[in-house]
Design an enzyme around this catalytic site. Structure first.
Site, PDB file in Angstrom:
ATOM      1  N   GLY A  10      -6.031 -42.226  24.008  1.00 25.40           N
ATOM      2  CA  GLY A  10      -5.014 -42.378  22.960  1.00 25.40           C
ATOM      3  C   GLY A  10      -5.161 -41.308  21.888  1.00 25.40           C
ATOM      4  O   GLY A  10      -6.003 -40.405  21.997  1.00 25.40           O
ATOM      5  N   PHE A  11      -4.359 -41.447  20.855  1.00 26.33           N
ATOM      6  CA  PHE A  11      -4.371 -40.484  19.746  1.00 26.33           C
ATOM      7  C   PHE A  11      -5.770 -40.425  19.107  1.00 26.33           C
ATOM      8  O   PHE A  11      -6.454 -39.392  19.163  1.00 26.33           O
ATOM      9  CB  PHE A  11      -3.283 -40.906  18.742  1.00 26.33           C
ATOM     10  N   ALA A 114     -12.398 -50.684  16.059  1.00 25.93           N
ATOM     11  CA  ALA A 114     -11.295 -50.057  15.324  1.00 25.93           C
ATOM     12  C   ALA A 114     -10.417 -51.169  14.780  1.00 25.93           C
ATOM     13  O   ALA A 114      -9.644 -51.791  15.505  1.00 25.93           O
ATOM     14  CB  ALA A 114     -10.482 -49.151  16.251  1.00 25.93           C
ATOM     15  N   TYR A 145      -0.252 -57.834  16.240  1.00 28.26           N
ATOM     16  CA  TYR A 145      -1.281 -56.804  15.981  1.00 28.26           C
ATOM     17  C   TYR A 145      -2.233 -57.278  14.886  1.00 28.26           C
ATOM     18  O   TYR A 145      -3.451 -57.249  15.044  1.00 28.26           O
ATOM     19  CB  TYR A 145      -0.581 -55.512  15.569  1.00 28.26           C
ATOM     20  N   TYR A 159     -20.509 -62.056  17.017  1.00 34.26           N
ATOM     21  CA  TYR A 159     -21.498 -61.436  17.928  1.00 34.26           C
ATOM     22  C   TYR A 159     -22.650 -60.835  17.116  1.00 34.26           C
ATOM     23  O   TYR A 159     -23.790 -60.826  17.566  1.00 34.26           O
ATOM     24  CB  TYR A 159     -20.834 -60.368  18.822  1.00 34.26           C
TER      25      TYR A 159
END
Ligand code: UDP
Length: 312
Positions: A10-11, A114, A145, A159
């Site tokens: 990706g970007f 991210a 999103y 975690y």
């Protein structure tokens, strides 16, 4: 160092692969190519330290041998993509993050998520510090999103706390640069090609909403520093230079020399009215702040789009 980058075609993922290779890492790049593109990593193919695996990280991830770092960047990342790929967006943020964290636990690898300024939603606090919990509409079009990334942050901290995984969370604010998709729908790949082709620039709403744009090399540098810091709580990385979208459209026309008009289109639902990172934490902990001016960054990006569009 052996490092896995999910969303590596990706970007941002591809720029990360470049930086990691430059730093001497052996890089495994994983991408299902839904929004990524092998063109972004073509120059790395054939490098003995680089390996590309076409794979959907929402499925169980198998990797032979040790892994030192996992950077989880796989996700659609533009509002148009979330509208077209709502379920994939939710799945990669939840199931994909789960698989990537599971791998980090098994390999005893450092894990970097991210995340995004979208966790702040349409913010009621300005600029946005990491302590702000946000103002997100869970059932709106952007909710797929925003909530996936909020869940991903929660899972990452779980975690960390429960399994002791060495985790990092970067909250990425608007970033631009070469390798953004022409049809990505975000404002830079919309305005720059419009201006270069002499077309009208499509401002959504009245253009009074603000954003703060960070050039990709600055962002990657912040992420690299965060990875090798010891900060496990979220850190904002972005450029605090804020402007309205109308000002931004005018700036793009000035730099790209476009002679089209500015036209107004309906504002998408839940489009945040303001956005500006508070980067005090990154400055203090990472000694990081952005260096590339908007003018310079836009010129670099323009050169990329000119090539893509075959404009001399
Ligand atoms: N925008 C615009 N015209 C476009 C594309 C986007 O005015 O052709 C606006 C959009 O409504 C938002 C801002 O530009 O207010 C940034 O949009 P983008 O999709 O780049 O990312 P966002 O910051 O909203 O996630």
């Amino acid at each position: 160092m052996r490092t896995l980058v999910t969303g590596g075609a990706g970007f941002l993922g591809s720029h990360l692969c470049d930086r990691l290779i430059l730093e001497g890492h052996e890089v495994i790049c994983m991408d299902n190519l839904i929004t990524g593109d092998t063109d972004n990593i073509a120059h790395l193919m054939g490098n003995p330290k680089f390996k590309f695996i076409k794979y959907d990280v929402t499925e169980y991830i198998f990797i032979d041998g040790p892994i030192d770092n996992i950077l989880h960047f796989a996700s659609p990342a533009s509002p148009i993509d979330y509208l077209e790929l709502p379920i994939q967006t939710l799945k990669v943020g939840s199931l994909g993050t789960h698989k990537a964290l599971g791998l980090a636990k098994a390999k005893k690898a450092r894990f970097l998520l991210a995340s995004t300024s979208e966790v702040y939603g349409d913010p009621l606090i300005h600029p946005q510090p990491e302590e702000y919990y946000g103002n997100v509409n869970p059932i709106g079009p952007r909710g797929v999103y925003d909530e996936a990334k909020r869940f991903a942050e929660a899972l990452t901290m779980a975690y960390h706390r429960y399994h002791g995984v060495d985790t990092r969370i970067v909250r990425i604010f608007n970033t631009y640069g070469p390798r953004m998709r022409l049809n990505d729908g975000r404002v830079v790949p919309a305005f720059l090609p419009q201006s270069l082709k002499g077309e009208d620039l499509t401002v959504f709403g009245d253009g009074s909403q603000t954003r703060s744009f960070c050039y990709v090399s600055d962002l990657i540098d912040g992420i690299y520093r965060l990875l090798f810091s010891s900060e496990c709580e979220p850190v904002n990385i972005g450029n605090p230079r804020e402007m309205t979208i109308l000002e931004f459209a005018r700036t793009i026309n000035e730099i790209a020399g476009g002679n089209g008009k500015i036209i107004f289109k309906p504002l998408p639902q839940d489009d945040p009215k303001v956005r500006q990172p508070d980067i005090s934490k990154a400055k203090l902990l990472l000694g990081w702040s952005p260096r590339v001016s908007l003018d310079e960054g836009i010129r670099q990006t323009m050169a990329y789009f000119k090539k893509k569009l075959d404009i001399k």
